[in-house]
Write an enzyme that holds these catalytic residues in place. Sequence first.
Site, PDB file in Angstrom:
ATOM      1  N   GLY A 276     -18.503  22.402 -35.102  1.00 20.45           N
ATOM      2  CA  GLY A 276     -17.173  21.814 -35.143  1.00 20.45           C
ATOM      3  C   GLY A 276     -16.416  22.072 -36.423  1.00 20.45           C
ATOM      4  O   GLY A 276     -15.357  21.478 -36.644  1.00 20.45           O
ATOM      5  N   ARG A 321     -16.180  28.408 -33.765  1.00 22.86           N
ATOM      6  CA  ARG A 321     -14.805  28.608 -34.188  1.00 22.86           C
ATOM      7  C   ARG A 321     -14.719  29.149 -35.618  1.00 22.86           C
ATOM      8  O   ARG A 321     -13.915  30.041 -35.909  1.00 22.86           O
ATOM      9  CB  ARG A 321     -14.065  27.269 -34.116  1.00 22.86           C
ATOM     10  N   TYR A 366      -4.205  20.999 -26.184  1.00 19.68           N
ATOM     11  CA  TYR A 366      -4.579  20.170 -27.339  1.00 19.68           C
ATOM     12  C   TYR A 366      -3.414  19.879 -28.281  1.00 19.68           C
ATOM     13  O   TYR A 366      -3.631  19.306 -29.349  1.00 19.68           O
ATOM     14  CB  TYR A 366      -5.674  20.862 -28.154  1.00 19.68           C
ATOM     15  N   CYS A 393       5.648  29.868 -15.505  1.00 20.30           N
ATOM     16  CA  CYS A 393       6.568  28.885 -14.930  1.00 20.30           C
ATOM     17  C   CYS A 393       6.143  27.467 -15.296  1.00 20.30           C
ATOM     18  O   CYS A 393       5.810  26.653 -14.434  1.00 20.30           O
ATOM     19  CB  CYS A 393       6.642  29.070 -13.419  1.00 20.30           C
ATOM     20  N   GLU A 394       6.126  27.194 -16.580  1.00 23.24           N
ATOM     21  CA  GLU A 394       5.787  25.875 -17.115  1.00 23.24           C
ATOM     22  C   GLU A 394       6.620  25.634 -18.365  1.00 23.24           C
ATOM     23  O   GLU A 394       6.649  26.487 -19.262  1.00 23.24           O
ATOM     24  CB  GLU A 394       4.300  25.775 -17.497  1.00 23.24           C
ATOM     25  N   TYR A 423     -11.768  30.035 -28.277  1.00 24.83           N
ATOM     26  CA  TYR A 423     -11.269  29.295 -27.117  1.00 24.83           C
ATOM     27  C   TYR A 423      -9.949  29.823 -26.569  1.00 24.83           C
ATOM     28  O   TYR A 423      -9.305  29.130 -25.793  1.00 24.83           O
ATOM     29  CB  TYR A 423     -11.161  27.794 -27.442  1.00 24.83           C
TER      30      TYR A 423
END
Length: 472
Positions: A276, A321, A366, A393-394, A423
Amino acid sequence: MPVSHEAGWAHADGALKGPAWLRQPADPNELVEHLWSRSARKDGGVLSVGGVALPDLVAEHGSPAYVLDEADFRSRAAAFRDAFADYDVFYAGKAFLCTAVARWVADEGLCLDVCTGGELAVAERAGFPMERVGFHGNNKSPAEIERAVRLGVGRVIADSTAEIERLSEVATRLGTTVRVMVRVTAGVEAHTHEYIATAHEDQKFGFSITSGDALEAVRRVHEAPGLELLGLHSHIGSQIFDSSGFEVAARRVLALHARVADELGVAMPEMDLGGGFGIAYTTQDDPAEPAQLAAEMSAIVEHECRGLGIEAPALSIEPGRAIVGPSVCTVYEVGTVKPVRLDGGAVRTYVSVDGGMSDNIRTALYDADYSCTLAGRASAAAPVLARVVGKHCEAGDVVVKDEFLPGDVAPGDLVAVPGTGAYCRSMASNYNHTLRPPVIAVRDGVARVVVRRETEQDLLATDVDDPEVIES
């Protein structure tokens, strides 16, 4: 555009100010270097990574494209390996995994963490040493468990009583022993987004320490035929910069470790503190270096073990990450630029690119922040506060919520977004039937495809078109 002001555009009446942490640059052409992979450079406004100019890369491979700096990835992996020399370092494959990356991880001496049969298949294809593979997941199917056991993965992280039973059944039937860690929740509220905080009580992962479920799970593993109890596994969340969360979690997990020794007479040899570790997506982020993390986490464990009067277990961590995130940028081509007038006379500049939430869902999912830069040319235009959006289309199809770009940004320009290694490709989709971009590894002036661009044939391959089964 808002009216001019002698102190600059951002001071004009009605000007958009952006978030408090975002500063208007003196020169929007300059790179904020700590957001990019170490080989990223600008020469005459042209961005290159790994010695490859992005306009040349796009001319050959198209856009959008993920650009993976191999040397940067390897150096970050090696930095964790060296800083945590007394630990087992598991690269968290969920961040991004492909055959080439699995081989780089093996080359750099790291272990590999997978959480599905698909990720395990990549490890198998790459020839990754299975004894260095850990298998995560809160709902491993019986088939996935059997495959992992047959391949001889080094450890399985158990997440439910049903899974403990499945593991024992498979191990007994195959006449082998499976090394098992127990995933526990330490009741720590990590300072991160709700969906990526994983150690508080009300969520799907692990066994609660507070409720006693974790101790009972340890007991079950210890007593189950065919299972070898390795230790406890804790993970408090993702994109974390503050080691205080690790301190609280370590205290609670080590207390359970000591209790297991006292009550069950079992000295568990290992413990995993999870991963993390955060990266810099924008100038508001200030991640710690691996050496600092190693020093702080080791001091925490040493202090807690001394207070409990126990010997420290062998430790492992799981960066994902922090290794791959900064090693990748995504390059897009601008299709339209649209000034949109808002209340109060302000104008927001919408820069639409040829990708979007299908290749980077994190902004929508997020509320993540990203940076970007013009990648194909230099500009003498003054900076304007822009929003980089996708083609889907958003209304929530946003790639970069707020960034200063040159005011003459135009269709045909290239825009690159740093920090997209983790990610983004791994969560990419075919929303609106778009094709997922390729991953192009660059090093020493050479670009090579490690994940090819999807084609319409790929898209239609699973779409069954059989007129004989269509009812009239």
